[in-house]
Every structure is written in C-alpha cells, then in structure tokens.
Design a protein around this motif. Structure first.
Motif, PDB file in Angstrom:
ATOM      1  N   VAL A 121      43.515  39.276  31.266  1.00  0.00           N
ATOM      2  CA  VAL A 121      43.075  39.555  32.366  1.00  0.00           C
ATOM      3  C   VAL A 121      44.772  40.453  32.785  1.00  0.00           C
ATOM      4  CG1 VAL A 121      41.845  38.047  33.036  1.00  0.00           C
ATOM      5  CG2 VAL A 121      44.354  37.725  33.603  1.00  0.00           C
ATOM      6  N   GLN A 122      44.100  41.717  34.580  1.00  0.00           N
ATOM      7  CA  GLN A 122      44.673  42.737  34.884  1.00  0.00           C
ATOM      8  C   GLN A 122      45.477  41.953  36.311  1.00  0.00           C
ATOM      9  OE1 GLN A 122      42.610  43.606  32.404  1.00  0.00           O
ATOM     10  NE2 GLN A 122      44.295  44.045  30.863  1.00  0.00           N
ATOM     11  N   ALA A 123      44.300  41.201  36.451  1.00  0.00           N
ATOM     12  CA  ALA A 123      44.682  40.515  38.283  1.00  0.00           C
ATOM     13  C   ALA A 123      44.224  39.293  38.448  1.00  0.00           C
ATOM     14  CB  ALA A 123      43.523  41.443  38.681  1.00  0.00           C
ATOM     15  N   PHE A 124      44.756  38.062  38.888  1.00  0.00           N
ATOM     16  CA  PHE A 124      44.124  37.093  39.278  1.00  0.00           C
ATOM     17  C   PHE A 124      44.674  36.651  40.547  1.00  0.00           C
ATOM     18  CE2 PHE A 124      48.072  37.601  36.625  1.00  0.00           C
ATOM     19  CZ  PHE A 124      49.487  36.108  37.885  1.00  0.00           C
ATOM     20  N   ALA A 125      44.059  35.668  41.283  1.00  0.00           N
ATOM     21  CA  ALA A 125      44.433  34.941  41.972  1.00  0.00           C
ATOM     22  C   ALA A 125      43.253  33.853  42.362  1.00  0.00           C
ATOM     23  CB  ALA A 125      44.067  36.114  43.521  1.00  0.00           C
ATOM     24  N   PRO A 126      43.859  32.607  43.437  1.00  0.00           N
ATOM     25  CA  PRO A 126      43.596  31.178  44.147  1.00  0.00           C
ATOM     26  C   PRO A 126      42.617  31.778  44.597  1.00  0.00           C
ATOM     27  CG  PRO A 126      46.330  30.850  44.337  1.00  0.00           C
ATOM     28  CD  PRO A 126      46.189  32.247  44.200  1.00  0.00           C
ATOM     29  N   VAL A 127      41.590  31.276  44.773  1.00  0.00           N
ATOM     30  CA  VAL A 127      40.035  31.399  45.771  1.00  0.00           C
ATOM     31  C   VAL A 127      39.724  29.656  46.258  1.00  0.00           C
ATOM     32  CG1 VAL A 127      38.659  32.827  46.119  1.00  0.00           C
ATOM     33  CG2 VAL A 127      39.591  33.721  44.843  1.00  0.00           C
ATOM     34  N   ASN A 128      39.070  29.780  47.411  1.00  0.00           N
ATOM     35  CA  ASN A 128      39.078  28.603  46.969  1.00  0.00           C
ATOM     36  C   ASN A 128      39.252  27.514  46.817  1.00  0.00           C
ATOM     37  OD1 ASN A 128      37.046  29.081  49.190  1.00  0.00           O
ATOM     38  ND2 ASN A 128      35.363  29.265  47.786  1.00  0.00           N
ATOM     39  N   ASN A 129      38.886  26.623  45.606  1.00  0.00           N
ATOM     40  CA  ASN A 129      39.573  25.927  44.681  1.00  0.00           C
ATOM     41  C   ASN A 129      39.367  26.106  43.281  1.00  0.00           C
ATOM     42  OD1 ASN A 129      40.419  22.913  44.678  1.00  0.00           O
ATOM     43  ND2 ASN A 129      38.704  22.434  43.295  1.00  0.00           N
ATOM     44  N   HIS A 175      40.696  51.028  39.700  1.00  0.00           N
ATOM     45  CA  HIS A 175      41.520  49.986  38.590  1.00  0.00           C
ATOM     46  C   HIS A 175      42.019  48.985  39.573  1.00  0.00           C
ATOM     47  CE1 HIS A 175      44.195  48.272  36.141  1.00  0.00           C
ATOM     48  NE2 HIS A 175      44.057  48.385  35.065  1.00  0.00           N
ATOM     49  N   PHE A 176      41.902  46.946  39.392  1.00  0.00           N
ATOM     50  CA  PHE A 176      42.261  47.205  40.437  1.00  0.00           C
ATOM     51  C   PHE A 176      43.329  46.682  40.708  1.00  0.00           C
ATOM     52  CE2 PHE A 176      38.281  44.799  40.425  1.00  0.00           C
ATOM     53  CZ  PHE A 176      37.348  45.720  41.223  1.00  0.00           C
ATOM     54  N   SER A 177      44.699  46.630  41.684  1.00  0.00           N
ATOM     55  CA  SER A 177      45.856  46.725  42.023  1.00  0.00           C
ATOM     56  C   SER A 177      46.384  45.304  41.584  1.00  0.00           C
ATOM     57  CB  SER A 177      46.819  46.836  42.996  1.00  0.00           C
ATOM     58  OG  SER A 177      46.118  46.740  44.432  1.00  0.00           O
ATOM     59  N   TRP A 178      45.420  44.504  42.528  1.00  0.00           N
ATOM     60  CA  TRP A 178      45.658  43.253  42.689  1.00  0.00           C
ATOM     61  C   TRP A 178      44.314  42.266  43.225  1.00  0.00           C
ATOM     62  CZ3 TRP A 178      47.986  41.148  39.716  1.00  0.00           C
ATOM     63  CH2 TRP A 178      48.449  39.501  39.214  1.00  0.00           C
ATOM     64  N   LEU A 179      43.804  41.158  43.146  1.00  0.00           N
ATOM     65  CA  LEU A 179      42.770  40.954  44.464  1.00  0.00           C
ATOM     66  C   LEU A 179      43.631  39.364  45.028  1.00  0.00           C
ATOM     67  CD1 LEU A 179      41.261  38.907  41.241  1.00  0.00           C
ATOM     68  CD2 LEU A 179      40.102  40.868  42.138  1.00  0.00           C
ATOM     69  N   LYS A 180      42.967  39.098  46.741  1.00  0.00           N
ATOM     70  CA  LYS A 180      43.404  38.619  47.574  1.00  0.00           C
ATOM     71  C   LYS A 180      42.393  37.452  47.893  1.00  0.00           C
ATOM     72  CE  LYS A 180      47.337  38.560  49.428  1.00  0.00           C
ATOM     73  NZ  LYS A 180      48.230  37.864  48.866  1.00  0.00           N
ATOM     74  N   ILE A 233      46.603  51.494  47.418  1.00  0.00           N
ATOM     75  CA  ILE A 233      47.126  50.262  48.178  1.00  0.00           C
ATOM     76  C   ILE A 233      47.805  49.353  46.914  1.00  0.00           C
ATOM     77  CG2 ILE A 233      46.623  47.517  48.743  1.00  0.00           C
ATOM     78  CD1 ILE A 233      44.902  49.073  50.872  1.00  0.00           C
ATOM     79  N   GLY A 234      48.980  48.922  47.334  1.00  0.00           N
ATOM     80  CA  GLY A 234      49.266  47.913  46.478  1.00  0.00           C
ATOM     81  C   GLY A 234      50.613  48.959  44.972  1.00  0.00           C
ATOM     82  N   ARG A 235      50.576  47.879  43.330  1.00  0.00           N
ATOM     83  CA  ARG A 235      51.044  48.751  42.147  1.00  0.00           C
ATOM     84  C   ARG A 235      50.228  48.334  41.392  1.00  0.00           C
ATOM     85  NH1 ARG A 235      55.696  49.584  41.013  1.00  0.00           N
ATOM     86  NH2 ARG A 235      56.412  47.171  41.893  1.00  0.00           N
ATOM     87  N   TYR A 236      50.527  48.663  40.240  1.00  0.00           N
ATOM     88  CA  TYR A 236      50.171  48.058  39.248  1.00  0.00           C
ATOM     89  C   TYR A 236      50.259  46.608  38.861  1.00  0.00           C
ATOM     90  CZ  TYR A 236      48.631  46.907  34.130  1.00  0.00           C
ATOM     91  OH  TYR A 236      48.611  46.254  33.235  1.00  0.00           O
ATOM     92  N   PHE A 237      49.756  45.637  38.844  1.00  0.00           N
ATOM     93  CA  PHE A 237      50.050  44.569  38.867  1.00  0.00           C
ATOM     94  C   PHE A 237      50.389  44.238  40.250  1.00  0.00           C
ATOM     95  CE2 PHE A 237      49.863  40.813  35.375  1.00  0.00           C
ATOM     96  CZ  PHE A 237      49.176  41.406  35.212  1.00  0.00           C
ATOM     97  N   VAL A 238      50.377  44.816  41.273  1.00  0.00           N
ATOM     98  CA  VAL A 238      51.545  43.924  42.450  1.00  0.00           C
ATOM     99  C   VAL A 238      50.664  44.109  43.133  1.00  0.00           C
ATOM    100  CG1 VAL A 238      53.027  44.831  43.952  1.00  0.00           C
ATOM    101  CG2 VAL A 238      53.578  45.428  41.478  1.00  0.00           C
TER     102      VAL A 238
END
Length: 406
Positions: A121-129, A175-180, A233-238
């Motif tokens: 994967v190229q983007a990941f983030a904690p969301v809820n549980n 292309h998502f730079s990240w998730l939040k 917004i952000g950068r690749y993987f940032v």
C-alpha cells in the motif's frame, strides 16, 4: 529506492564489527535496552539490509546499539505506525504483496502478535479502531483498493475499491499523498498525475490542491474540495494534514509538482485551513511559508500541540519532488510565524533525518533521528518554545529510520 534483502548474518556481523571498532570511544552510559520508545534502525551494510527494532526507556541520554540487540524485520523497506497501543510494521513489497507485522509491549520489550500479508500500500492511517490501508494505481483507469484492519483482532474486516480516475475530471488520475481521520470522515489529499506517457508522476495541473472526503466505514465518496491558492497537499508518502486541538485541519503544500521531470508549480509553499466541522477550505486563512521562511518550502512536519508544528524544509536550490529537508524550524499556525531551530548539526554533516518522528503533543516537544555523514546516529530533542535542538540518545551501528512510543 527499494533494496534487496542481504544475508542477515552479514548485516549483524558488520554492525557488531563497527561497534567493536568504536568501543574505545563509546560512552559508558549504556541505556536500558527495555522501554516503551521504539527506534527502527537500518544496520550499516554495503547494500540494503532489514531494519532492526530497538527499544529504550528514554530518548534524552545514553547509548543503544544494533549489535546483538533488537528484532530484525523480514524485509528491507518498511513503514511504521502506532495505533490502539500496538506497533505496526508494514513491508513495501515493490508491487508484490507486503506484510503487516504487529507488536505490543510487554515488560519494556516488543512482543510479536501477528504477521499477515496484504497488498503493498502507498497510504495508511489510523481511523476509529482500524488501520486503513490503500493501494494506489499508477496506471490511468485502474482503481485503488482499500483495506480495513481491525486493530483488536488483527484481521481484515473490510475492503473495497475507489475510482481514482474519476476524482480529477481532467483526464489524469488521482494519487493520494496520505490519509487522515477528521471527525468521522476520512480526508484523502491527492495530486493529479498523468500515470502514462513516460511521465507517470508528472501533471498538466500543478497549481491546485484537492481533498477527497469519504464516509467511514463505508468509504463512500461524499465530495471533493479544491483550492487553487497552492499546489497539491503533502508529498508522495508524506502526510500534509494536521488536526489541532480545536478540530481545525491545516494543510501544507511543498509546491513540488512536476511536468516532464521539471518543477512547474508557480505557487509558493504555503499552509491553508479547513475549519472544524466543515468540508471546505477557509478562504480567509492563508500562511505563505515560503515568504515567512525566506524562500524555503516545507517537506514534512509533526504537530506538537498549541498550534506548533516542527517542520523540515529545503531551500530553493535544494528543492525537489522527493527531497527531504534538513533545515528544521518551528511554525505556529495560529500566529503565522516561523523560527529556525538552532542546535542542530551543521547542514553539511547531516546524512539523513527521520521522517517518522515522535511527539508527546505537549505543546513544544518532538524527537527526531539524525544520522551524520560519518555514520553516527543520534536522537535530537526539538523544543518549539525556545526553537532549540538538544542532542540525546546515541544509536550505534545503523541509520535511524523512525521513532515511536507505545
């Protein structure tokens, strides 16, 4: 960017030999090798080797080493995240399936809980549980795949697809730079890329910022918000988004969009805002970081609380799509101020600075890993109140790649 795995014994032997050679100069205050701080370190080697996970009980003093110490990872290129009192180590599989290895902390030592395969994967983030993972295509017309990992039972609890080609409406793909996670939504900032024609990450639209807003857990697209005052917004993987205590979300742009390999954005590196409870950019807020910093651009940041972010930045001559800044500064998004940090090593002596860092979010403190060109590695404590850096824990035998805490 990705390296092949070498024999682990060779890496350990070389790390031990380097530590042994320096023994006469090694401080005697060896840190307790148990503790809730987790440092990932790539041992010294002629080619790529797997990271080691080291633990420590503090980041301010002492020395730890990779020699006969730590937990070796089973792949060379990994990323790390903590959530639900667990530490997740994600393998970047270079297009092949990756692995997610999960640990908790028992008695100051890491305890392996699970190891399972997912797509790289190229983007990941904690969301809820959950831990939300997204595999993003680099070919126009293909869909992104998302996966929800339940951090209680450590199983994939949901998955689906996202039509990234239709997000842009301009003939390019997103292309998502990240998730939040923002309130009960997932914000996914993205950059528009050609995904073809020998210029995969290039774009004909370098001067806009977009955020796709998704419902969670359904991952249904609710809307796209756009701002033409900055580049993406952000950068690749940032991660270019930061949520502060009152719920406002701030977004930085590095202004590093390219076309045909050349930087083409005409916008300055700047910070914008999405107010709490809204899904629109606040048109009354704009912080021109490039102007405030004397011509630099943000490449990464970490929120430390009270409106303060500690930022990495590059000068105009150092600027590049994938360049991580070695200039460290403090910005306050409430006051729109910037201060350069003093006490860091001389710029010419810095080999690398960690991009995944730790803050207790106390309003002023963050810890960054710095590896010097002579091979020595240290944790630096950054004080946002005084804009100063202080050398702390020394790590022998490798390059620091991330700092976390459970």
């Amino acid at each position: 960017m990705k390296n092949t795995l070498k024999n682990a014994c060779l890496a350990l032997a070389l790390a031990a030999a380097i530590t042994s050679c320096k023994k006469s100069n090694t401080p005697t205050d060896i840190a307790d090798p148990t503790g809730n701080y987790i440092l990932t370190v790539t041992p010294v080697a002629s080619t790529g080797v797997a990271d080691y996970l080291l633990t420590a009980n503090n980041l301010d003093t002492g020395t730890i080493t990779t020699a006969r110490n730590g937990l070796e990872q089973d792949g060379t290129f990994r990323y790390y995240v903590t959530h639900n009192n667990k530490f997740f180590s994600l393998l970047y599989g270079q297009g092949n399936p990756g692995a997610v290895t999960t640990y908790n902390m028992e008695g100051g030592k890491l305890n392996k809980l699970s190891n399972f395969q997912t797509e790289t994967v190229q983007a990941f983030a904690p969301v809820n549980n959950d831990l939300l993972l997204v595999k993003i295509p680099r070919t126009y017309g293909n869909k992104a795949n998302w996966y929800q990992v339940n951090t209680d039972n450590l199983l994939i609890s949901g998955e689906g697809q996202m039509d990234v080609a239709n997000l842009t409406k301009n003939g390019e793909t997103a292309h998502f730079s990240w998730l939040k996670q923002v309130n009960n939504k997932v914000f996914a900032p993205y950059f528009s890329i050609k995904a073809c024609c020998g210029d995969s990450f290039g774009t004909n639209y370098p001067d806009s910022a977009w955020v796709a807003v998704y419902d969670y857990p359904s991952m249904t697209l609710e809307k796209i918000i756009k701002d033409d005052r900055t580049s993406f917004i952000g950068r690749y993987f940032v991660d270019g988004l930061g949520v502060i205590e009152n719920g406002d979300t701030y977004a930085f742009s590095s202004a590093v969009a390219t076309t045909g390999g050349a930087l083409t954005s005409k916008k300055p590196s700047a910070i914008t805002r999405i107010n709490a409870g809204t899904t629109e950019f606040d048109r009354t807020y704009y912080f021109n970081f490039q102007e405030a910093s004397g011509g630099m651009n943000i490449t990464n940041w970490i929120y430390v609380g009270a409106g303060n972010f500690i930022v990495n930045a590059t000068t105009a001559s150092e600027k590049g799509a994938f360049n991580t800044g070695k200039h460290i500064g403090i910005i306050n998004v409430n006051n729109k101020t910037f201060k350069a940090v003093t006490g860091m090593p001389e710029l010419a002596t810095i080999g690398s600075i960690t991009s995944h860092n730790f803050s207790p979010v106390d309003g002023r403190t963050a810890y960054m890993g710095v590896t010097l060109v002579d091979g020595s590695s240290y944790v630096y404590k950054i004080d946002a109140g005084t804009a100063t850096a202080t050398r702390g824990l020394k790590i022998e035998g490798g390059v620091i790649t991330s700092i976390s805490k459970l």
